[in-house]
Design an enzyme around this catalytic site. Structure first.
Site, PDB file in Angstrom:
ATOM      1  N   TYR A 105       0.641  -1.221   0.072  1.00  0.00           N
ATOM      2  CA  TYR A 105      -0.061  -0.075   0.017  1.00  0.00           C
ATOM      3  C   TYR A 105       0.725   1.169  -0.001  1.00  0.00           C
ATOM      4  O   TYR A 105       0.250   2.370  -0.352  1.00  0.00           O
ATOM      5  CB  TYR A 105      -0.886   0.144   1.188  1.00  0.00           C
ATOM      6  CG  TYR A 105      -1.942  -0.910   1.460  1.00  0.00           C
ATOM      7  CD1 TYR A 105      -2.190  -1.854   0.390  1.00  0.00           C
ATOM      8  CD2 TYR A 105      -2.814  -0.996   2.234  1.00  0.00           C
ATOM      9  CE1 TYR A 105      -3.065  -2.832   0.454  1.00  0.00           C
ATOM     10  CE2 TYR A 105      -3.941  -1.925   2.604  1.00  0.00           C
ATOM     11  CZ  TYR A 105      -3.944  -2.986   1.542  1.00  0.00           C
ATOM     12  OH  TYR A 105      -4.737  -3.683   1.684  1.00  0.00           O
ATOM     13  N   HIS A 149       0.291 -11.812   1.933  1.00  0.00           N
ATOM     14  CA  HIS A 149      -0.542 -10.836   1.140  1.00  0.00           C
ATOM     15  C   HIS A 149      -1.334 -11.626   0.294  1.00  0.00           C
ATOM     16  O   HIS A 149      -2.470 -11.847  -0.149  1.00  0.00           O
ATOM     17  CB  HIS A 149      -0.087  -9.822   0.637  1.00  0.00           C
ATOM     18  CG  HIS A 149      -0.778  -8.714   0.314  1.00  0.00           C
ATOM     19  ND1 HIS A 149      -0.482  -7.220   0.267  1.00  0.00           N
ATOM     20  CD2 HIS A 149      -2.180  -8.495   0.313  1.00  0.00           C
ATOM     21  CE1 HIS A 149      -1.612  -6.504  -0.121  1.00  0.00           C
ATOM     22  NE2 HIS A 149      -2.706  -7.456  -0.172  1.00  0.00           N
TER      23      HIS A 149
END
Length: 277
Positions: free
Chosen positions: A43, A103
């Site tokens: 991110y 992730h």
């Protein structure tokens, strides 16, 4: 640490621009009552999330902080995974996170080579819990057979247009938490007639109804993204919205199916023997 320690409603922090906003957004979310903040290596906002936590009046011990690494293209080799984990902590400015996720089960991911680095981080106290994200039931079983640390959570997209019944059942069977990201389908639930009908019945908003529907499932939490104080307060109010059996049955009857995050590297696109929904 028990499954119940994870706050059932948290703040999702993904955005593809203006990453600096998460410094103020996290501070605001903590001020209005959130105690669960979710971010990720990819991110590119961990430093701002960490700054928001430090600038908040809420003590770090009262905040559940989650992050993720091993995206499909970050890091680029298995040998870099321990450094990638340390990098998350460095950018956040913390000694540990409450939950560290793999992730994606793609790119460099291999259960036999990547997961030991997560076990090492768990044993070293760099994370208090280990989680997985965007896995299928088969991949979850494979990972659980290798992990020494208990699986604490699995994070994937879930909302009324993608109910993820198989993944929720897996979490309930194995007693870990399923964490729903994109729980509002990036706004697509707002105009679903069934959700609007339930919202009108309860004098609530469609986002609140969607979140309350998610939270009506055992072992499930949600991390809606919000950037305004008003929306954060509205989202938190979903915790107090009790849907009855008729409401839940109506939402369950929605026959439209839509996946908002449909990356080509997602395992649902390359495992023919596993179906989601």
């Amino acid at each position: 640490m028990s499954r119940e320690d994870l706050p059932r409603l948290g703040l999702g922090t993904y955005s593809d621009d203006n990453r600096e906003q998460w410094r103020d957004n996290v501070r605001t979310a903590l001020d209005v009552g959130f105690r669960h903040v979710d971010t990720a290596h990819v991110y590119e906002n961990e430093q701002y999330v960490g700054a928001g936590i430090r600038e908040s009046d809420v003590a770090r011990d009262d905040i559940w902080l989650s992050t993720k690494t091993v995206h499909h293209d970050v890091p680029s080799s298995v040998e870099q995974v321990p450094a990638a984990i340390d990098g998350c902590l460095d950018r956040l400015g913390v000694d540990f996170v409450d939950l560290l996720y793999v992730h994606w089960p793609s790119g460099i991911y291999d259960h036999e080579t990547v997961l030991p680095a997560y076990d090492d981080a768990y044993e070293a106290g760099k994370t208090r819990n280990v989680g997985l994200s965007n896995f299928t039931p088969d991949l979850l079983d494979e990972a659980m057979a290798v992990l020494d640390a208990p699986l604490y959570a699995h994070q994937a997209e879930m909302h009324p247009l993608l109910p993820q019944r198989e993944l929720v059942a897996h979490a309930q069977q194995h007693d870990y938490t399923f964490v729903a990201y994109s729980p509002l389908a990036q706004g697509e639930v707002f105009d679903v007639p069934e959700i609007r009908d339930v919202a009108e019945k309860h004098d609530a908003t469609p986002p609140q109804v969607s979140l309350a529907w998610i939270l009506s499932h055992d072992n499930v939490a949600a991390i809606p993204k919000a950037s305004s104080r008003e929306h954060m307060v509205q989202n938190l109010a979903a915790l107090d919205l009790d849907l009855d059996e008729e409401d839940i049955a109506l939402i369950d009857s929605i026959d439209r199916q839509h996946r908002v995050i449909d990356a080509g590297h997602g395992p649902w696109n390359w495992e023919d023997d596993v179906t989601q929904g």
